[in-house]
Design an enzyme around this catalytic site. Structure first.
Site, PDB file in Angstrom:
ATOM      1  N   SER A  98     -46.452 -17.594  25.840  1.00 23.74           N
ATOM      2  CA  SER A  98     -47.259 -17.395  24.624  1.00 23.74           C
ATOM      3  C   SER A  98     -48.636 -18.007  24.849  1.00 23.74           C
ATOM      4  CB  SER A  98     -46.593 -18.080  23.433  1.00 23.74           C
ATOM      5  OG  SER A  98     -47.509 -18.208  22.355  1.00 23.74           O
ATOM      6  N   TYR A 132     -42.963 -25.408  19.846  1.00 21.11           N
ATOM      7  CA  TYR A 132     -42.963 -24.095  20.514  1.00 21.11           C
ATOM      8  C   TYR A 132     -44.039 -24.059  21.604  1.00 21.11           C
ATOM      9  CZ  TYR A 132     -43.708 -18.993  20.902  1.00 21.11           C
ATOM     10  OH  TYR A 132     -43.870 -17.702  21.361  1.00 21.11           O
TER      11      TYR A 132
HETATM   12  N1  LIG Z   1     -43.833 -11.710  18.458  1.00 22.53           N
HETATM   13  C1  LIG Z   1     -44.851 -12.507  18.724  1.00 22.53           C
HETATM   14  O1  LIG Z   1     -45.817 -12.605  17.929  1.00 22.53           O
HETATM   15  C2  LIG Z   1     -44.881 -13.314  20.015  1.00 22.53           C
HETATM   16  C3  LIG Z   1     -46.057 -13.985  20.347  1.00 22.53           C
HETATM   17  C4  LIG Z   1     -46.123 -14.738  21.523  1.00 22.53           C
HETATM   18  C5  LIG Z   1     -45.007 -14.812  22.342  1.00 22.53           C
HETATM   19  N2  LIG Z   1     -43.877 -14.161  21.992  1.00 22.53           N
HETATM   20  C6  LIG Z   1     -42.706 -14.300  22.894  1.00 22.53           C
HETATM   21  O2  LIG Z   1     -42.170 -13.034  23.202  1.00 22.53           O
HETATM   22  C7  LIG Z   1     -40.762 -13.132  23.399  1.00 22.53           C
HETATM   23  C8  LIG Z   1     -40.055 -12.071  22.564  1.00 22.53           C
HETATM   24  O3  LIG Z   1     -40.411 -12.249  21.215  1.00 22.53           O
HETATM   25  P1  LIG Z   1     -40.168 -11.090  20.126  1.00 22.53           P
HETATM   26  O4  LIG Z   1     -41.136 -11.340  19.042  1.00 22.53           O
HETATM   27  O5  LIG Z   1     -40.114  -9.766  20.797  1.00 22.53           O
HETATM   28  O6  LIG Z   1     -38.709 -11.496  19.603  1.00 22.53           O
HETATM   29  P2  LIG Z   1     -37.772 -10.735  18.538  1.00 22.53           P
HETATM   30  O7  LIG Z   1     -38.335  -9.419  18.127  1.00 22.53           O
HETATM   31  O8  LIG Z   1     -37.448 -11.741  17.505  1.00 22.53           O
HETATM   32  O9  LIG Z   1     -36.476 -10.435  19.417  1.00 22.53           O
HETATM   33  C9  LIG Z   1     -35.751 -11.505  19.942  1.00 22.53           C
HETATM   34  C10 LIG Z   1     -34.745 -10.973  20.935  1.00 22.53           C
HETATM   35  O10 LIG Z   1     -34.023 -12.089  21.465  1.00 22.53           O
HETATM   36  C11 LIG Z   1     -32.632 -11.931  21.138  1.00 22.53           C
HETATM   37  N3  LIG Z   1     -32.072 -13.253  20.841  1.00 22.53           N
HETATM   38  C12 LIG Z   1     -32.393 -14.062  19.801  1.00 22.53           C
HETATM   39  N4  LIG Z   1     -31.643 -15.162  19.827  1.00 22.53           N
HETATM   40  C13 LIG Z   1     -30.825 -15.037  20.905  1.00 22.53           C
HETATM   41  C14 LIG Z   1     -29.809 -15.853  21.466  1.00 22.53           C
HETATM   42  N5  LIG Z   1     -29.467 -17.024  20.927  1.00 22.53           N
HETATM   43  N6  LIG Z   1     -29.155 -15.402  22.578  1.00 22.53           N
HETATM   44  C15 LIG Z   1     -29.477 -14.210  23.122  1.00 22.53           C
HETATM   45  N7  LIG Z   1     -30.451 -13.417  22.652  1.00 22.53           N
HETATM   46  C16 LIG Z   1     -31.111 -13.822  21.560  1.00 22.53           C
HETATM   47  C17 LIG Z   1     -32.609 -11.002  19.936  1.00 22.53           C
HETATM   48  O11 LIG Z   1     -31.376 -10.303  19.837  1.00 22.53           O
HETATM   49  P3  LIG Z   1     -30.109 -10.895  18.999  1.00 22.53           P
HETATM   50  O12 LIG Z   1     -30.659 -11.363  17.680  1.00 22.53           O
HETATM   51  O13 LIG Z   1     -29.161  -9.751  18.909  1.00 22.53           O
HETATM   52  O14 LIG Z   1     -29.567 -12.005  19.824  1.00 22.53           O
HETATM   53  C18 LIG Z   1     -33.735 -10.051  20.295  1.00 22.53           C
HETATM   54  O15 LIG Z   1     -33.297  -9.099  21.238  1.00 22.53           O
HETATM   55  C19 LIG Z   1     -40.382 -14.575  23.051  1.00 22.53           C
HETATM   56  O16 LIG Z   1     -40.267 -15.334  24.225  1.00 22.53           O
HETATM   57  C20 LIG Z   1     -41.567 -15.060  22.226  1.00 22.53           C
HETATM   58  O17 LIG Z   1     -41.743 -16.462  22.318  1.00 22.53           O
HETATM   59  C21 LIG Z   1     -43.780 -13.403  20.854  1.00 22.53           C
END
Ligand SMILES: NC(=O)c1ccc[n+]([C@@H]2O[C@H](COP(=O)([O-])OP(=O)(O)OC[C@H]3O[C@@H](n4cnc5c(N)ncnc54)[C@H](OP(=O)(O)O)[C@@H]3O)[C@@H](O)[C@H]2O)c1
Length: 257
Positions: free
Chosen positions: A133, A146
């Protein structure tokens, strides 16, 4: 591929499949979107990555199903299960919150790498992409734990690239800014938390309030596919001379040169 059922992980899974890769998709649950990608080249492994044994089980499933592993994408991260971000002050997170943040965002990746590296070395190399991030680089009062976990992830990736690069394993990091995923859009998610804070509605938060608060140059949150394309490039041999790098895809949020 961890965190593959939604958001950035789902977009990476779709993009890898489109490139002809065979993908092991890890998440706790299936999602209708992931089910739509089902086929011979996709295996869903239901695991909770808060369980220390889970990353090793995912790598073992890849070896069993497809005979080895060339690419590892550590994408699962963000708020640990049961937590909601953003948090607005350091004082809002106790030791338990810090530990869970590091378990989910850092240690799950550490454990996946520990399981994957021997398998990759057997095949003569591979590519590891860690989804971090911009919070790793930009300190703010928001989501302090975080940001610290992601900064550790960047350092971890750089060190890995030094140790295993000579043996053919490349390690890079992709650092998104705000991306329109479930983290933001879910009921009670980041958009709702910010909406309550500033007295706006959730759509206005995602469309205008958040981009203005963060001074995003593009004026909008990124689409998950825009992160996925960079991950897939780094996973592929087309980036064979790229290792130890951090690619920021943040809609122009970071202002440092
Ligand atoms: N979205 C943003 O604004 C943003 C910004 C900067 C960085 N990021 C980074 O990008 C990455 C993905 O973020 P995202 O926003 O795409 O996330 P998201 O839409 O919330 O999706 C999270 C994914 O992780 C899985 N997950 C959650 N808890 C889990 C667990 N305990 N065990 C196994 N799987 C788990 C979820 O599936 P289940 O719930 O079925 O487990 C889902 O597939 C992360 O590393 C985040 O820090 C995101």
């Amino acid at each position: 591929m961890t965190g593959a059922s939604k958001g950035i992980g789902l977009a990476v899974t779709a993009a890898l499949l489109a490139e002809g890769a065979r993908v092991v998709a890890a998440s706790r649950k299936q999602s209708p979107e992931l089910e739509r990608l089902a086929g011979n080249n996709l295996l869903h492994v239901p695991v909770d990555l808060m369980d220390p044994d889970a990353p090793g089980e995912v790598v073992a499933a890849a070896v069993r199903a497809f005979g080895g592993l060339d690419i590892l994408v550590n994408n699962a991260g963000g708020p640990p299960p049961g937590e909601t971000l953003p948090r607005f002050s350091f004082l809002d997170a106790d030791d338990t919150a810090w530990r869970e943040m590091f378990e989910f965002n850092l240690f799950s990746a550490v454990r996946a790498v520990r399981a994957a590296v021997p398998v990759m070395l057997e095949r003569g190399g591979g590519s590891i992409v860690n989804v971090s991030s911009v919070h790793a680089r930009q300190g703010t009062a928001i989501n302090v734990d975080y940001g610290a976990a992601k900064a550790a992830m960047n350092s971890f990736g750089k060190s890995l690239s030094e140790e295993f690069g000579p043996q053919g394993i490349r390690v890079n990091t992709v650092s998104p800014g705000p991306v329109r995923t479930a983290w933001w859009t879910d009921e009670g998610g980041a958009a709702d938390v910010l909406a309550a804070k500033v007295g706006a509605d959730r759509d206005a938060v995602m469309d205008t309030v958040a981009p203005e608060m963060m001074n995003l140059v593009t004026g909008r949150l990124a689409d998950p596919r825009e992160i996925a394309d960079v991950v897939v490039l780094l996973a592929s041999p087309r980036s064979a001379s790229t290792t130890g790098s951090d690619f920021v895809v943040d809609s122009g949020w970071l202002k440092a040169v």
